[in-house]
Scaffold this active site. Structure first.
Site, PDB file in Angstrom:
ATOM      1  N   ARG A 132     -24.879  -1.920   8.533  1.00 12.38           N
ATOM      2  CA  ARG A 132     -24.654  -3.362   8.422  1.00 12.38           C
ATOM      3  C   ARG A 132     -24.900  -4.090   9.738  1.00 12.38           C
ATOM      4  NH1 ARG A 132     -19.438  -2.301   4.716  1.00 12.38           N
ATOM      5  NH2 ARG A 132     -18.552  -1.607   6.667  1.00 12.38           N
ATOM      6  N   LYS A 192       0.841  -1.187   0.000  1.00 10.81           N
ATOM      7  CA  LYS A 192       0.000   0.000   0.000  1.00 10.81           C
ATOM      8  C   LYS A 192       0.887   1.252   0.000  1.00 10.81           C
ATOM      9  CE  LYS A 192      -4.375   1.463   2.019  1.00 10.81           C
ATOM     10  NZ  LYS A 192      -5.394   1.200   3.068  1.00 10.81           N
ATOM     11  N   GLU A 230     -18.999  -4.823  11.221  1.00  8.50           N
ATOM     12  CA  GLU A 230     -19.864  -4.043  12.101  1.00  8.50           C
ATOM     13  C   GLU A 230     -20.914  -4.901  12.796  1.00  8.50           C
ATOM     14  OE1 GLU A 230     -17.866  -1.273   9.374  1.00  8.50           O
ATOM     15  OE2 GLU A 230     -18.949  -3.164   9.071  1.00  8.50           O
TER      16      GLU A 230
END
Length: 611
Positions: free
Chosen positions: A390, A279, A362
């Protein structure tokens, strides 16, 4: 320059090996310069340059279906599909979206702004292809961070069993936004040490493919080998699910990626290609601090990313929670891979044993918090409003049904700006206020947030404290626990709102006063359970009601107040509900969106005069 000659993916397919490598270098320069001007997602896109180029080398995304997960790594894809000249408008009102949008380009297969759904969506597309007799390839591009979400495994479990030809590309950079945690991250770490085995398989397949009858012999040997291996050697979890596992592959070797993707495309079965990337690759500041280079404001690319401590609602929440946890050892903090985004990094440092990062999960976070509350802890789950959606089932079944004391710190409530419709927190008013036993507090300034967080920890049952992205727009009198208060006396109309939207009403009241209209401004501190008493008293005097909100109309506080008025029998001349109605808000700055959607002070003034 190579990039200047790329107007469509067809141009990428014409490049030679040297040109491909040069293209990747130029794309990184383009990304840094573009994001430096507009802000946006930087590290995730820098890490996916070679992978994006390879995908467009092998697939035709105008016909083949490429499903992103999460979608913030789609910038190179957009640049290669005819949208490079629009990057100056990235994430701006009317400009290029920061996530895939099918209404923006035929190359964008599906909207992608949240995590863990790509495999399920891609499998649906593959099954539609089979049922309709169509001919196209299906690819799901999912990050290892999204693999911490349970939905990803529901999709993988079904896709592997389905036998549908499709490729799942696992972009493994060891990060979601913060570093990944949990058993999945450990499993992928073990898989990363096996690239030599993969390279042998690739070479063997190429040789057998070139021999007369070699393809049939290869498949026979492959079946025999797989049977023996399963008997004596533990497989990866992906193979156990029914995927043909390929990898790990160097995600920054564009030639190897192209060859591997071509091989995976040929296989008429579910394939999981494990790609290892870095990344922030190619830009030193982003590589050093990829978590701080996820979503960035405009910056000077020569200087790099400058870390500044922003005092906003998230910071105030996190700082206050540290203090409160020092006074009560039952208080703990839960995050779903968003410690920095929700302001919990200070808590993690101060109380590491009471800090829990569960990954992008979540629903699990809410259920775990319910278990903690049931056993006497006071869990505080800090979560973006749009991500909390969610966990709705768990809020109802696991928390509210038992009246458990779980505190929700609902960050990014209301309009959030440039991230657009996938991230606006405009749903939570409707779904939180309908849950029996749920209390919802709405601070409008930092002092109110501190006071309401303290109160939430002392209350019974589930409590949500919802606050917007960014800083306070103005300060309000100290909150003393009342459900509502009158901020400005008036006789001609009653203006009602909550949170930072109240500032628009005060500005409107000032403008109305200059025109001889005296409006009463009522600020709701708590919207669930809703105490309409003060509003009914005010409307009884003024005869007119206007309710201003940055949420959808169905289930809004305005509708609830209108119903309370109707049931009470209080005579009313007019009721005006200013909200988002039934439309998703686009991207843009919050002031721009308030003006566009007709929920700013000027729109309030016009609405009062039009009635």
């Amino acid at each position: 320059m190579v990039l200047e000659r790329i107007s469509s993916p067809a141009d990428v397919k014409e490049l030679n090996s040297a040109q491909l490598k040069l293209l990747c270098q130029e794309l990184r320069t383009f990304l840094v310069e573009s994001v430096a001007r507009t802000g946006g997602h930087l590290a995730s896109n820098l890490g996916a340059v070679e992978l994006s180029v390879a995908i467009h080398r092998i697939y035709d995304t105008s016909r083949d279906r490429l499903v992103f997960d999460v979608g913030h790594q789609c910038y190179v894809h957009k640049a290669l599909t005819g949208r490079r000249d629009r990057f100056g408008t990235l994430r701006q009102l009317g400009g290029l979206a920061g996530f895939p949008r099918p209404d923006e380009s035929a190359h964008d297969a599906f909207v992608a702004g949240h995590a863990s759904n790509s495999v399920s969506v891609a499998l649906g597309m593959a099954r539609a292809r089979t049922q309709l007799g169509a001919d196209y390839s299906v690819v799901a591009l999912i990050g290892d961070g999204a693999l911490t979400g349970g939905l990803a495994y529901e999709g993988l479990n079904d896709a592997g069993e389905s036998g549908e030809p499709m490729v799942v590309i696992l972009n493994d950079n060891g990060m979601s936004i913060d570093p990944n945690v949990g058993g999945v991250a450990s499993h992928l770490s073990r898989l990363r040490v096996r690239p030599g085995y993969y390279r042998f398989k690739q070479g063997y397949h190429a040789v057998m493919k070139s021999l007369p009858g070699g393809r049939k012999l290869y498949h026979f040997n492959h079946q025999v080998k797989s049977s023996i291996k399963r008997a004596i050697y533990p497989c990866s979890m992906f193979e156990d699910m029914g995927f043909t596992y390929m990898g790990p592959v160097d995600g920054h070797n564009v030639e190897q990626l192209c060859a591997t993707l071509a091989w995976a495309k040929e296989m008429a079965c579910p394939v999981l290609l494990h790609v290892r990337t870095v990344k922030g690759r190619g830009y030193a500041p982003a590589e050093r601090q990829p978590e701080r280079s996820h979503g960035v404001p405009p910056f000077d690319p020569k200087v790099g990313l400058v870390s500044k401590q922003t005092v906003d609602f998230s910071y105030i929440f996190g700082h206050e929670l540290v203090e409160l946890a020092g006074k009560d050892q039952r208080v703990c903090a839960v995050t779903a891979a968003m410690a920095e985004g929700t302001g919990l990094q200070e808590f993690a440092a101060a109380w590491p044993k009471r800090f829990f990062d569960v990954g992008i999960a979540e629903g699990h976070a809410v259920a775990m918090a319910a278990g903690m509350a049931r056993q006497g802890m006071v869990p505080v789950f800090a979560v973006y409003s749009s991500f909390l959606q969610r966990g709705f089932d768990m809020l109802v079944h696991d928390v509210a049904l038992q009246g458990l004391h779980v505190v929700l710190a609902v960050d990014r409530a209301g309009l959030v700006g440039s991230d657009g419709p996938t991230h606006h927190g405009c749903q939570d008013v409707g779904y939180l206020t309908q849950i029996p036993g749920m209390s919802v507090l709405c601070p409008a300034c930092f002092s109110e947030l501190r006071a309401m967080l303290r109160a939430a920890l002392e209350m019974e049952g589930p409590v949500a404290v919802r606050y917007p992205r960014g800083g306070e727009e103005r300060q309000y009198p100290d909150w003393n626990g009342e459900s509502a208060s009158v901020l400005r006396q008036g006789t001609d109309a009653t203006l009602v709102s909550y949170g930072t939207m109240t500032g628009e009403l005060l500005a409107a009241a000032d403008a109305l006063a200059e025109k001889g209209v005296h409006a009463e401004v009522v600020k709701l501190h708590r919207i669930a359970p809703l105490d309409a008493g003060l509003v009914l008293e005010s409307v009884g005097r003024t005869g007119r009601l206007l309710v201003l909100e940055d949420c959808y109309e169905v289930g809004s506080v305005g509708q609830q107040l209108a119903a309370a008025l109707a049931l009470s029998g209080v005579p009313v001349k007019s009721i005006i509900l200013k909200n988002l109605k039934g439309s998703f808000a686009p991207q843009g700055t919050v002031p721009q969106l308030r003006r566009l959607l007709g929920i700013d002070a000027e729109a309030v003034v016009q609405a009062i005069f039009n009635r």
